[in-house]
Design an enzyme around this catalytic site. Sequence first.
Site, mmCIF file in Angstrom:
data_model
loop_
_atom_site.group_PDB
_atom_site.id
_atom_site.type_symbol
_atom_site.label_atom_id
_atom_site.label_comp_id
_atom_site.label_asym_id
_atom_site.label_seq_id
_atom_site.Cartn_x
_atom_site.Cartn_y
_atom_site.Cartn_z
ATOM 1 N N CYS C 170 0.815 -1.211 0.000
ATOM 2 C CA CYS C 170 0.000 0.000 0.000
ATOM 3 C C CYS C 170 0.855 1.269 0.000
ATOM 4 C CB CYS C 170 -0.897 -0.046 1.227
ATOM 5 S SG CYS C 170 -1.923 1.375 1.459
ATOM 6 N N MET C 171 1.737 1.438 0.996
ATOM 7 C CA MET C 171 2.509 2.674 1.022
ATOM 8 C C MET C 171 3.992 2.473 1.265
ATOM 9 S SD MET C 171 1.890 2.507 4.620
ATOM 10 C CE MET C 171 3.481 2.178 4.565
ATOM 11 N N MET C 345 -2.021 5.451 -4.258
ATOM 12 C CA MET C 345 -1.581 4.173 -4.818
ATOM 13 C C MET C 345 -0.994 4.278 -6.223
ATOM 14 S SD MET C 345 -1.812 2.119 -2.432
ATOM 15 C CE MET C 345 -1.593 3.438 -1.255
ATOM 16 N N GLY C 382 -4.047 4.774 2.653
ATOM 17 C CA GLY C 382 -5.322 4.108 2.436
ATOM 18 C C GLY C 382 -5.894 3.443 3.663
ATOM 19 N N GLN C 383 -5.064 3.180 4.680
ATOM 20 C CA GLN C 383 -5.556 2.459 5.840
ATOM 21 C C GLN C 383 -5.532 3.385 7.068
ATOM 22 O OE1 GLN C 383 -4.886 -1.620 6.297
ATOM 23 N NE2 GLN C 383 -5.472 -1.896 4.176
#
Lengths: 304, 96, 813
Positions: C170-171, C345, C382-383
């Site tokens: 994700c990151m 992303m 995103g989380q």
Amino acid sequence: MLPKDVENYFDTHRRSTAIALAILLVTVISGFFMGMGQTRNFSDQTRDLRDRQSTSAENQPPSGKIPTAIGYGDLATATFRPNTNWSSSLNDLATADESYLPVAAMTKNERRAAILARESLRAFDGAPPVVPHPIDQISSSSCMNCHSATGPQPVIAGRTPARMSHTFLSNCTQCHVASSGHGEGVTDWKLGLGSIETRFAGLSIAAAGDRAYPEAPPVIPHTIRMRENCYSCHGSGRVNALTTSHPERQNCTQCHAISAAKEGRDFDLLRLRKPVRFPIDLNPPPPPASDPTPEPDTKGNPKP
Amino acid sequence: MPVAGLTITLAADEALASNAITEMSSQHEIVLGRVDGRYMAAVMDTPSPSRSRDLHGWIESLAGVDYLDVVYVGFDPDPPDAPAPQPPISSTLPSP
Amino acid sequence: MSNTIDRRQFLRSSAMAAAIAAVHQRAFGSASALPQPKMTGIVWNKAPCRFCGTGCHVKVGVEAGKIVAIAGDEKAEVNKGLLCVKGYHVGGILYGEDRLTQPLIRRDGKLVPISWDSAITVIAERIAKNPKGFAFYGSGQWTVAEGYVAQKLMKGGLSNNHIEPNARLCMASAVTGFISTYGVDEPAGCYDDLDACDVVITWGNNPAEMHPVLFSRLIDRRSKGEKLQLIDLGTRRTRTTEHADHYIQFNPQSDLAIANCIAQQLIANDTYDKRFVEKFCAFRADPDPASLFGGPISFDDYKKSVAEYTPEYTAKISGVPVAQLKMLGKLFGTRGVKITSLWCMGMNQHTRGTAINRLVHGIHLLSGHWGTPGDAPTSLTGQPSACGTAREVGTLCHALPGGRIVAEKPHRRFCENHWNLPVGRINPKPGYHTITMWDKFCTPTAEGGDIDTLFVQVTNPGQSLPNLHKLYKAKEGLDDKFLVVSEIYPTATTELADLVLPASLWVEKNGIFGNSERRTQQWFKMVEPPGDARDDAWMTIAIARKLYDMGVEGMQDKSGRFLFHLETPDGKPYPVWNWDKYYNDEFNIDRALYEEYRGMTTWKNKDVAPYDELVKSRGLRWPVVQQSDGSWRETRFRFSEFDDPYVEKGKEIQFYHSTSKDDRAQIWFCPYEAPPEMPDETYPFWLCTGRVLEHWHTGTMTMRIPELRDAMPHTYVEMNPKDARELNLANGDIALLKSRRGEIQLPVWFGGRGTPPRGSVFVPFFDETLLINDLTLHDYCPVSKEPDYKKCAISIRKAPPEKAAETTPPPTP
């Protein structure tokens, strides 16, 4: 029939023309929004429209003065020109009548039906409602044509679209999503997790606000956050809400109190405060010891 | 000659609440009405405002009563010459 | 007389009628007409939203032990009372009908109930048997304490570094981008930049759907009469494009060329910020092979390297018209205009993810568009706690809490000391990163697959990993492999799980998240978890305690005490492994674990706020530094003297964790390189995957919320209408998509949310019944190890109707 006559005809039947044009344009516009490839049946609105057209007496043109329609074969060569009522702007269509005429209060059953209809569009009282019609998936600008906070509103199938109830926010679909999928027309595939139910039972929509006594103005039984414009739901011609019986009065919260507890305002503060068990009595009875009021006299009359 | 419509909020404790109901029903000036949940309707018909106030205070002081709200007050503008005999508590009070 | 009595009778009747009406309204005006009416009503409390990394605060309304309403929190600086449609419905995530409520173990292929104690014993025994073959996989959905105990169990207890979060998918590239540029992770700016910038550039980013609250914060400025220019750099038209002043469409992967072209123009036109570069920057490039810190180069080397990327040359690679490239070059060359770059992303899930992250920081530094409000390169996450847990607690195979890494001896010593462990307990060798971890787990032991027990918490790799056949589904049938999954609902991951543990979720437990702008946010437990569901942190501690009871040495610190030795305020050891005492009135375990962790955060100046300060606030942005008057002050703009208390007086801007040890940030040169897989004759289309507004991550929560599911009931393939016409596909037709790794049938949608250019398609990945990750590539960035979900080659044709019918996925039971 001469073009002049056509114009005269339309001049004398301005109102029915406007309605007919509204119907035509609305159909065209809804068709545009629905997209070409959609096969889903969104016939509810169109059926309504057709009914209106055929049953409403005022929509029937008087006999003998009907202009002849141009045949499909002649469409390519026909000379069209706008008549006086022609409009290319949605905002110029027949619009909702928002004159502040007295409105009869809803009956109990009407209220119940309105509340159920409202609940069907919300997860809980205070949740942003889902959109009960197909939407333009990419742009919010089409939403504003009917739902803007100001400006005229076209009447569609006898219904007045709700005005934006909150301050202007331009990204509508951030909070309001379509209630019936993205509408690309899949009908025969069982897709997704469609069968899983939820046990979430959200706050139900309050039926009526408490009144201090009969005839007192009811307090507002819901949060007014994001619903600052009361007329969005309670104005005349709105569905799925209690319409005000006194639309001429504009300063709603002058009489209808809001509830900080309902909105969870300052809840951090509220937690710190000790609950007051009894309401403060602004007009307490005098203590019996010092109460000079004598018993009624022999005639049963109270002393002045 | 005040006639008052009351909404009495009974205590959550059912024993206390039922004691309060018994006590109130022993007062001939109080007519008890329907109970919905913890709320009870009642009418207080008293010969004088001061008597009204006393009764009001008495009801509020009952352990089985949490709140007392007055929702209606009417006055008999034409008092009878003699003290009116209390009409019997009617069981034919119309229900709405 | 009788008249009077009649009148009194009438008055009494009226009074009774009024009283009865009032009683009726009292009793039935509110929802409950039962003998116990609601006297208290809804109790409200604060919590950060459970979904994305924006970190909105919601007000949670609880009545009779259940969430009944959600509202935006007006006091939250992040969202100022507004939410997105997911946030408004976040309360529903707790109440899906199929919530897991008891531990289940697989016996003869079926999941059957098992007691908690037996479940914990099963895990502990497997770990004790082969501690090196155990791996822990979590995500940025871990609360800080949950990630912290997992980290401590693995690295401090088992000397095992095989711990990874979904954040790797994700990151990770954003992390390596920040570290290789500034020497320390996480954005220097914050959301306040969005209120101050004149121009915002979205790099392969669609915040209108993915970070809608931040997007509204931007575009609502226009409604207030402010001028804001939005430049959308992307590979498909989206809702964000609708609001953009300029849409710049580039060929996949050519974002590197575009960033280099901006640098080339800044130098060629002599419009770069000489003063800023001379005072605060150094130059750097990748040696071969690529590494995190690279090697220094001179400004002349840098100049020569970027010189190739003229607008004309870049136009050929990227497909962007020269005029648009020049517009970007001119924009960055303009002083005074405030430019904020946003990405998520699109830049991170990239085989050159670290490189493009470095380049975007580089052009901001080179042009001096850095360090004042509105001038910032800002990555979004995103989380909900990708920053707070995965990055700051360091639940990655190479990391330790507070920005430390296992490879550095002083870092290991610090942690050993902080945890009261014997010297040498922490293993210096990084563990397996996500892709390798799952590869090793899905490879038979005899063939070198040396991970045999894998514990998954708070994420759904069975859906979110790329190339699922290879990295997840290959586990099936490997009898000596054991997958433990802590979950709230049946998911693609519980499908293959050998042991399923029911977890408590969000406000069913105490917790702390950290959002994209360094803001640490706390909430309290508000409702009870269903059935026998329990906290993830408790599970980890209970496993550790079982291992301790079994005599596993690593579960003791050097004083012989339990690894998770916690004491109550009056100094008594507390049995944290005892679930019955986990929540109690005297001892907040979440607070105790967080305060233990907080002591590890100051070395890289990531000082998180004390727990009790977090309770009072709607989150605080670190470094949170105590003032002389005892109050705590958060930091909005790092490295800038006007706001960051750690910058020395008079320095203006100080990169105090500079990798070149001279307070300078690194401007990197990274060349454009072609992607590992490109469309060809057999697989002529680009496939890009991503999210939609209504669903979050793998949709396990949002697909159980009727309003969100009804709005977006299933995934689809988004096509360009011209491609669809050529392939004889109409809206709603079923297309067959094939890559070298797998195939899938999906309904076609065009004219919908977005429009990809010809030759490319987009598929959302939220739908567990239609797994697009069967097709995606597992090639990854060599530095961040983050795979590229955004680019691979596929073929598309119309699915034969009979085939479409026979492969219809069965409805989920």
